[in-house]
Design an enzyme around this catalytic site. Structure first.
Site, PDB file in Angstrom:
ATOM      1  N   LYS A 120       0.875  -1.177   0.000  1.00 40.79           N
ATOM      2  CA  LYS A 120       0.000   0.000   0.000  1.00 40.79           C
ATOM      3  C   LYS A 120       0.903   1.214   0.000  1.00 40.79           C
ATOM      4  O   LYS A 120       1.566   1.522   0.988  1.00 40.79           O
ATOM      5  CB  LYS A 120      -0.888  -0.020   1.253  1.00 40.79           C
ATOM      6  CG  LYS A 120      -2.271   0.549   1.071  1.00 40.79           C
ATOM      7  CD  LYS A 120      -2.314   2.038   0.752  1.00 40.79           C
ATOM      8  CE  LYS A 120      -2.195   2.896   1.974  1.00 40.79           C
ATOM      9  NZ  LYS A 120      -1.957   4.310   1.619  1.00 40.79           N
ATOM     10  N   GLY A 173       5.543   4.429   9.170  1.00 41.41           N
ATOM     11  CA  GLY A 173       4.758   5.663   9.179  1.00 41.41           C
ATOM     12  C   GLY A 173       4.686   6.223  10.583  1.00 41.41           C
ATOM     13  O   GLY A 173       5.563   5.984  11.426  1.00 41.41           O
ATOM     14  N   GLU A 196       7.583   0.417  12.105  1.00 40.16           N
ATOM     15  CA  GLU A 196       8.736   1.330  12.010  1.00 40.16           C
ATOM     16  C   GLU A 196       8.164   2.736  12.100  1.00 40.16           C
ATOM     17  O   GLU A 196       7.616   3.244  11.127  1.00 40.16           O
ATOM     18  CB  GLU A 196       9.449   1.163  10.660  1.00 40.16           C
ATOM     19  CG  GLU A 196       9.988  -0.214  10.382  1.00 40.16           C
ATOM     20  CD  GLU A 196      11.312  -0.471  11.058  1.00 40.16           C
ATOM     21  OE1 GLU A 196      11.833   0.429  11.742  1.00 40.16           O
ATOM     22  OE2 GLU A 196      11.810  -1.593  10.923  1.00 40.16           O
ATOM     23  N   CYS A 230      12.973   9.773   9.386  1.00 41.43           N
ATOM     24  CA  CYS A 230      12.570   9.239  10.696  1.00 41.43           C
ATOM     25  C   CYS A 230      13.725   9.257  11.693  1.00 41.43           C
ATOM     26  O   CYS A 230      13.529   9.457  12.882  1.00 41.43           O
ATOM     27  CB  CYS A 230      12.023   7.828  10.541  1.00 41.43           C
ATOM     28  SG  CYS A 230      13.164   6.755   9.669  1.00 41.43           S
ATOM     29  N   GLU A 328       8.316  14.949  17.555  1.00 42.52           N
ATOM     30  CA  GLU A 328       8.844  14.767  16.200  1.00 42.52           C
ATOM     31  C   GLU A 328       8.206  15.813  15.280  1.00 42.52           C
ATOM     32  O   GLU A 328       6.984  15.916  15.215  1.00 42.52           O
ATOM     33  CB  GLU A 328       8.520  13.368  15.674  1.00 42.52           C
ATOM     34  CG  GLU A 328       9.135  13.148  14.299  1.00 42.52           C
ATOM     35  CD  GLU A 328       8.727  11.836  13.634  1.00 42.52           C
ATOM     36  OE1 GLU A 328       7.531  11.511  13.640  1.00 42.52           O
ATOM     37  OE2 GLU A 328       9.617  11.158  13.097  1.00 42.52           O
TER      38      GLU A 328
HETATM   39  P1  NAD Z   1       1.310   8.123   8.100  1.00 40.43           P
HETATM   40  O1  NAD Z   1       1.170   7.282   9.307  1.00 40.43           O
HETATM   41  O2  NAD Z   1       0.414   9.280   7.944  1.00 40.43           O
HETATM   42  O3  NAD Z   1       1.120   7.244   6.776  1.00 40.43           O
HETATM   43  C1  NAD Z   1       1.889   6.085   6.535  1.00 40.43           C
HETATM   44  C2  NAD Z   1       1.084   5.102   5.700  1.00 40.43           C
HETATM   45  O4  NAD Z   1      -0.025   4.658   6.475  1.00 40.43           O
HETATM   46  C3  NAD Z   1       0.517   5.698   4.415  1.00 40.43           C
HETATM   47  O5  NAD Z   1       0.619   4.734   3.377  1.00 40.43           O
HETATM   48  C4  NAD Z   1      -0.949   5.933   4.778  1.00 40.43           C
HETATM   49  O6  NAD Z   1      -1.794   5.883   3.664  1.00 40.43           O
HETATM   50  C5  NAD Z   1      -1.203   4.766   5.703  1.00 40.43           C
HETATM   51  N1  NAD Z   1      -2.347   4.942   6.628  1.00 40.43           N
HETATM   52  C6  NAD Z   1      -2.859   6.105   7.116  1.00 40.43           C
HETATM   53  N2  NAD Z   1      -3.902   5.835   7.940  1.00 40.43           N
HETATM   54  C7  NAD Z   1      -4.045   4.499   7.968  1.00 40.43           C
HETATM   55  C8  NAD Z   1      -4.923   3.597   8.667  1.00 40.43           C
HETATM   56  N3  NAD Z   1      -5.882   4.042   9.465  1.00 40.43           N
HETATM   57  N4  NAD Z   1      -4.757   2.269   8.493  1.00 40.43           N
HETATM   58  C9  NAD Z   1      -3.774   1.788   7.704  1.00 40.43           C
HETATM   59  N5  NAD Z   1      -2.925   2.577   7.004  1.00 40.43           N
HETATM   60  C10 NAD Z   1      -3.046   3.924   7.140  1.00 40.43           C
HETATM   61  O7  NAD Z   1       2.848   8.573   8.070  1.00 40.43           O
HETATM   62  P2  NAD Z   1       3.564   9.482   6.976  1.00 40.43           P
HETATM   63  O8  NAD Z   1       3.149  10.893   7.178  1.00 40.43           O
HETATM   64  O9  NAD Z   1       3.403   8.892   5.624  1.00 40.43           O
HETATM   65  O10 NAD Z   1       5.095   9.323   7.371  1.00 40.43           O
HETATM   66  C11 NAD Z   1       5.702  10.099   8.357  1.00 40.43           C
HETATM   67  C12 NAD Z   1       5.976   9.268   9.576  1.00 40.43           C
HETATM   68  O11 NAD Z   1       6.636   8.062   9.199  1.00 40.43           O
HETATM   69  C13 NAD Z   1       6.902   9.944  10.537  1.00 40.43           C
HETATM   70  O12 NAD Z   1       6.437   9.770  11.861  1.00 40.43           O
HETATM   71  C14 NAD Z   1       8.212   9.228  10.336  1.00 40.43           C
HETATM   72  O13 NAD Z   1       9.087   9.282  11.431  1.00 40.43           O
HETATM   73  C15 NAD Z   1       7.758   7.852  10.039  1.00 40.43           C
HETATM   74  N6  NAD Z   1       8.791   7.101   9.303  1.00 40.43           N
HETATM   75  C16 NAD Z   1       9.426   6.072   9.935  1.00 40.43           C
HETATM   76  C17 NAD Z   1      10.431   5.373   9.296  1.00 40.43           C
HETATM   77  C18 NAD Z   1      11.156   4.227   9.977  1.00 40.43           C
HETATM   78  O14 NAD Z   1      11.755   3.422   9.279  1.00 40.43           O
HETATM   79  N7  NAD Z   1      11.127   4.111  11.277  1.00 40.43           N
HETATM   80  C19 NAD Z   1      10.796   5.716   7.981  1.00 40.43           C
HETATM   81  C20 NAD Z   1      10.116   6.761   7.371  1.00 40.43           C
HETATM   82  C21 NAD Z   1       9.106   7.453   8.041  1.00 40.43           C
END
Ligand code: NAD
Length: 430
Positions: A120, A173, A196, A230, A328
């Site tokens: 996804k 995310g 993650e 992240c 963050e």
């Molecule tokens: P997000 O949580 O908004 O979205 C991430 C993914 O989750 C997207 O594909 C989104 O469509 C999906 N999503 C959203 N709501 C959902 C739900 N209810 N059920 C299932 N899926 C859903 O995060 P973002 O804004 O895309 O990314 C930023 C965050 O990601 C930051 O907190 C960052 O630190 C983290 N991040 C972590 C890593 C790591 O490896 N630890 C790497 C990159 C980013």
């Protein structure tokens, strides 16, 4: 191809397909980097020279690991062995900040170990998924083994998290979404979840550190990818006796790396736009909060008049309870704080609900070891920041999540263990 057939597909052929996908990604690196620049605002050169090569390295690494071995064990009267078996239908839900690379962190071990995978993509940067799907077809993966699903998180992501036939989800995310996925898994089929999540990572500079090296890495570590990383080293701690010199050197370095703002496709641009207006406004809100709560601006603090560009921003004179130190931001905002002793800085570094990574700068190997042991994080880098290698596991502790991408450890995340026992002796007849 159904997941039952794919798990029995010869490991050598799975390896061949992963290697072929790596070759195709490299062949079309210009296209993929262009798509990431247009769609996510990632600098073309960062995508082409950092993210894509890392994705290729990860595919090649896991292509050598398709033959997941178990263990052979002795038991009284016989023997036993374990097998690492795939879950079957799995899903990866990914973020937008390095979309192809993060996707491959999940795709490579999932497919190597014989799972089928639904990916996804993020609604904020979905276009690379179309290109990846073409390359997956061209590489020759049987239909149904890798599916790319663009869609909204609240719709497509939620459906995967709740689906009873999805046996495992690997998520990258935000903490908020991670929590909702965990809840959905608990409420439905108890699928395995790995998370993650975010971070608020410390970079610690001791008084014996090579200052030029520490300045280089801490500056890069707090501004890379526009701060949308992240593992961003957004809390910089500097020992008091070198604090003034470090801050001056940091300012000088920032003058040298002064960004050229603009189109992420241009080779002249060193800083592109923030992903979208919502994130841009969120970053500006944090900067405002930092000022209101008494932080002193060392660098930046403003947005450009046009577009959605934010200056690299650094606060000094902050206290640990301030919002900019605790939360963050996911933008180019960092703090520099003075510390006196090792105990003090370890306790400050650990006083975060996140635990993704930390950087330690010192020439004292004993101190590097001691501090690395004491830090509550998934990864520590010594005298550097943010280096990614396919053979080293990556992931967090505390509210940065659990589970690991990359490294041999990822194989365990995508497989479950089966134990088989053989008794060699006939039952004793009375
Ligand atoms: P997000 O949580 O908004 O979205 C991430 C993914 O989750 C997207 O594909 C989104 O469509 C999906 N999503 C959203 N709501 C959902 C739900 N209810 N059920 C299932 N899926 C859903 O995060 P973002 O804004 O895309 O990314 C930023 C965050 O990601 C930051 O907190 C960052 O630190 C983290 N991040 C972590 C890593 C790591 O490896 N630890 C790497 C990159 C980013």
């Amino acid at each position: 191809m159904r997941s039952r057939e794919w798990r029995s597909f010869p490991p050598q052929l799975r390896a061949g397909l992963l290697s072929r996908l790596a070759d195709l990604i490299l062949r079309d690196a210009d296209d993929l980097a262009t798509i990431e620049a247009i769609d996510a605002g990632i600098l073309f050169r960062d995508s082409k020279t950092l993210h894509i090569p890392q994705a290729v390295e990860t595919l090649r690494f896991f292509a050598t690991l398709t033959d997941t071995a178990g263990r052979s064990l002795d038991i009284p009267g016989g023997f036993a062995y374990t097998r690492r078996e795939p879950f079957g239908v799995c899903a990866a839900i990914v973020a937008w900040n390095a979309p192809l690379m993060i996707t491959i962190w999940k795709l490579a071990p999932a497919i190597a170990t014989g799972n089928v995978l639904i990916i996804k993509t993020s609604e904020l940067a979905p276009l690379y998924g179309q290109k990846l799907a073409q390359l997956v077809l061209e590489a020759g993966f049987p239909p149904g083994v890798i599916a790319i699903l663009p869609g909204l998180g609240q719709v497509a992501g939620k459906a995967l998290a709740e689906h009873s036939l999805v046996r495992k989800i690997s998520f990258t995310g935000s903490r908020l979404t991670g929590r909702s996925i965990l809840k959905a898994a608990a409420a439905t089929n108890l699928k395995k979840v790995t998370l993650e999540l975010g971070g608020k990572s410390p970079s610690i500079v001791f008084d014996d550190a090579d200052i030029d090296n520490a300045v280089f890495w801490t500056e890069l570590g707090s501004t890379a990818n526009n701060g949308q990383v992240c593992a961003l080293g957004s809390r910089i701690y500097v020992q008091d006796s070198i604090y003034d010199g470090f801050v001056k050197a940091f300012q000088q370095r920032a003058a040298v790396t002064k960004p050229t703002y603009g189109d992420p496709l241009s080779s002249k641009t060193t800083k592109g736009p923030i992903i979208n207006r919502t994130q841009y406004e969120k970053i500006l809100h944090y900067i405002k909060k930092g000022k209101e709560e008494g932080g002193k601006l060392l660098l930046g603090g403003s947005a450009l008049d046009s577009g959605i560009f934010v200056e690299n921003t650094v606060f000094t004179d902050v206290t640990e309870d301030m919002t900019v130190v605790r939360e963050e931001i996911f933008g180019p905002v960092a703090t520099i704080t003075k510390f006196s002793s090792e105990d003090e800085v370890v306790s400050k570094a650990n006083a975060s609900e996140y635990g993704l990574n930390a950087a330690v700068f010192t020439k004292d190997i004993s101190r590097a070891r001691r501090v690395s042991d004491a830090l509550e994080v998934g990864t520590v880098t010594v005298n550097c920041w943010g280096i990614l290698n396919a053979n080293t596991p990556f992931g967090g502790v505390k509210q940065s999540g659990f589970g690991r991408d990359m490294g041999l450890e990822a194989l365990n995340e995508w497989t479950t263990v089966k134990t088989v026992k053989h008794l060699l002796l006939n039952p004793v007849k009375i």
